[in-house]
Design an enzyme around this catalytic site. Sequence first.
Site, mmCIF file in Angstrom:
data_model
loop_
_atom_site.group_PDB
_atom_site.id
_atom_site.type_symbol
_atom_site.label_atom_id
_atom_site.label_comp_id
_atom_site.label_asym_id
_atom_site.label_seq_id
_atom_site.Cartn_x
_atom_site.Cartn_y
_atom_site.Cartn_z
ATOM 1 N N ASP A 52 0.822 -1.208 0.000
ATOM 2 C CA ASP A 52 0.000 0.000 0.000
ATOM 3 C C ASP A 52 0.856 1.258 0.000
ATOM 4 O OD1 ASP A 52 -2.090 -1.645 0.031
ATOM 5 O OD2 ASP A 52 -2.851 -1.093 2.019
ATOM 6 N N SER A 53 1.921 1.214 0.820
ATOM 7 C CA SER A 53 2.738 2.423 0.959
ATOM 8 C C SER A 53 3.461 2.738 -0.346
ATOM 9 C CB SER A 53 3.737 2.245 2.091
ATOM 10 O OG SER A 53 4.465 1.064 1.903
ATOM 11 N N LYS A 136 -7.944 4.922 11.584
ATOM 12 C CA LYS A 136 -8.157 4.769 10.147
ATOM 13 C C LYS A 136 -8.144 3.267 9.857
ATOM 14 C CE LYS A 136 -7.029 6.556 5.635
ATOM 15 N NZ LYS A 136 -7.245 5.326 4.921
ATOM 16 N N TYR A 246 -18.396 5.012 10.673
ATOM 17 C CA TYR A 246 -17.661 6.240 10.985
ATOM 18 C C TYR A 246 -18.370 7.530 10.593
ATOM 19 C CZ TYR A 246 -15.625 5.544 6.250
ATOM 20 O OH TYR A 246 -15.429 5.328 4.929
ATOM 21 N N CYS A 451 45.509 -4.285 7.801
ATOM 22 C CA CYS A 451 44.351 -3.542 7.309
ATOM 23 C C CYS A 451 43.728 -2.713 8.438
ATOM 24 C CB CYS A 451 43.316 -4.513 6.749
ATOM 25 S SG CYS A 451 41.849 -3.671 6.143
#
Length: 690
Positions: A52-53, A136, A246, A451
């Site tokens: 969805d995002s 939501k 709602y 190293c």
Amino acid sequence: MTDSKNTNAETSPQETPSVHDKTIINKMRTLIAALKTHNNAYYVLDNPILEDSEYDQLRLSLIKIEEQYPDLVQPDSPINTVGDIPLSAFTQVTHDIPMLSLGNVFEYDDLRDFMRRVNDRLSDAQKNPEYEVELKLDGLAVSLKYQHGKFIQAVTRGDGQTGEDITQNTKTIRNLPLYLIDAADIELLEVRGEVLMPKAGFERLNRLAEEKEEKTFANPRNAAAGSLRQLDPAVAASRPLAFYAYSVNQGLPERIDTQSDALAWLGDIGFSVSAVRVVKNPRETQEYYESVIEKRAKLPFEIDGTVIKVNNLALQQQLGYLSREPRWATAYKFPAETVMTRLHSIEWQVGRTGAITPVGKLEPVKVGGVTVSNVTLHNFGEIQRLDVRAGDMVSVHRAGDVIPKISRVWHDQRPADSQPAVLPENCPVCDSPVILPEDEALARCTGGLFCPAQQQEALIHFVSRRAMDIDGLGERWLISFFEQGLVKTVADIYQLHNHQEQMITFEKMGEKSVQNIIKAIEASKHTTLSRFIYALGIRGVGEGTAQNFTQQFGDLERLMTADIETLIQTPDVGTITAELAYEFFRAPHNIEVINALLAAGVYWDKVEKKSSSHLPLDGQTWVITGALSSMARDEAKAKLQALGAKVSGSISAKTTALLAGEKAGSKMAKAEKLGVKVVGEDEFLGMVGE
Ligand code: IVH
């Protein structure tokens, strides 16, 4: 597509679009095509491709361009048509009042901007109104109609103007009231809300589908959508759906003048309504939002944010609508956990253990509320598995506080000139050759002690108890000395006596501690060859191997000059270890460090070569299992090897004995089954003379 699709040709200064406009239009067309594909996959095929995002992000990119170039908005842009494509199998119904969408905010600043915009439209006396915050719910918007309190119709949102009649299927939703309480005198009541599938029901449904080897749903929202669209109401009835109201869009009693009272009333007449909070300002809204994030995982259904509504219904009316969204409400969405961004480059880092790991450098994006600009690619194999290249668009996923990962590479958007990543031939830090041992996923720098990326680790290992045993030079001091540049390689430890004045300046370091450290270093000079070999920190060379090398070669020079074939002759040394040791002793820097150590006075007694045939456990193979109380497993292994035994990881008929500690599990059972001797820890200690 033709250029005439430019909807607002009159306002455009040129007849044909400029090169710049063409570029913008091309961008818009690409996004529109992608959104259309994804709308179809989501709404029609019930088989979403994107998170969805990610979908929101695509949509947002188009919105941003449209806002910037209103003249170039494409007539078929999906931005102003909310929602989905109706399926023809259901009767189409036009909504009395269009079903609209909500604007989004993603962070506190946006929320304040939203409230500021509301204030800008209110008189001084009306400013800073009360807001009502809801969850939501992540399902599907549905409009329900009741005549004199009796349920008569349910319609999906559809494209916002026209939806599908799903009355039959909706009747099977268990918490949806078919008759309302005390509502017989309301001629027509329209209630809107969300149909969703609670998490538990969703999991059950998918489990059943898996058992029957049927297709599972990607998420509860799709499962709810699929269920509502079931042409067979009997199947719909078997799906665990729920409805949460709602809003009241027609027939609200006049005495009710706020959204919070409207929801309370809906509860009274028989509807389920989700949590509601009345707040006075952005701060309280934010606090509630954050508390919802905390509770999110425990909720019985999925939510993707909160919805913030001006509480007073008259004010709502006064504020009205902006294109397809109310001005009086917005969604405050949770941070996206998967977002798309560009991978700019793949860089190679050297870890403290010499592992060369690829790191993806991203165009910075917010994922799960945190800006991410680096992403680990683990190893070269992972790059190949993902087939990812610098320049690719990628989806980055971050759930909770997990390290961000690339979850997907958008191969169809790959730039034409991109090149596959190649493993560097030399260490990016010290330029020593890089090797990728056979059968290993991780490439390694062969620079070892020289190293800089590996020096800290090498230092800590070097002074440890089982290596040079420089007690008194604790890890913390060692790291401070390293950070201050007093020691770089392990050989520098033996030069610390030249820096005593500087050492005293370190916080919490007194003259006495300096003396103790110097003394401990001095004492460590007398060691054994096998400790020294082990202390060098050659990959794959643990204590046991160091002892075996000592026995095999008897002196350092012979070990250092041995070729791979000769190294492999050492008991318990395979190709990988032999190669690693060979490379280690070929790196000029390592030789330099070893020479400096010897020059500083590190020495050992001549090795007494034990003829292997005299070793008591010669020719035996041992396996270790369970937790030993008096020593670590590695120690036990080293002791066994010192006595001539081979130590293996798994039991077979060839195993001589199993050394079993506490909580020995399946190996114990296997040993008993195969008749392999089991030796307890005490017996073992006796055997090794402790
Ligand atoms: S009010 C005019 N309240 O979110 C706006 N919507 O992105 C009416 N949604 O289509 C929407 N929970 O499907 C509202 N508590 C809530 C909601 C909610 C979920 C959904 C609804 C809407 C979408 C907009």
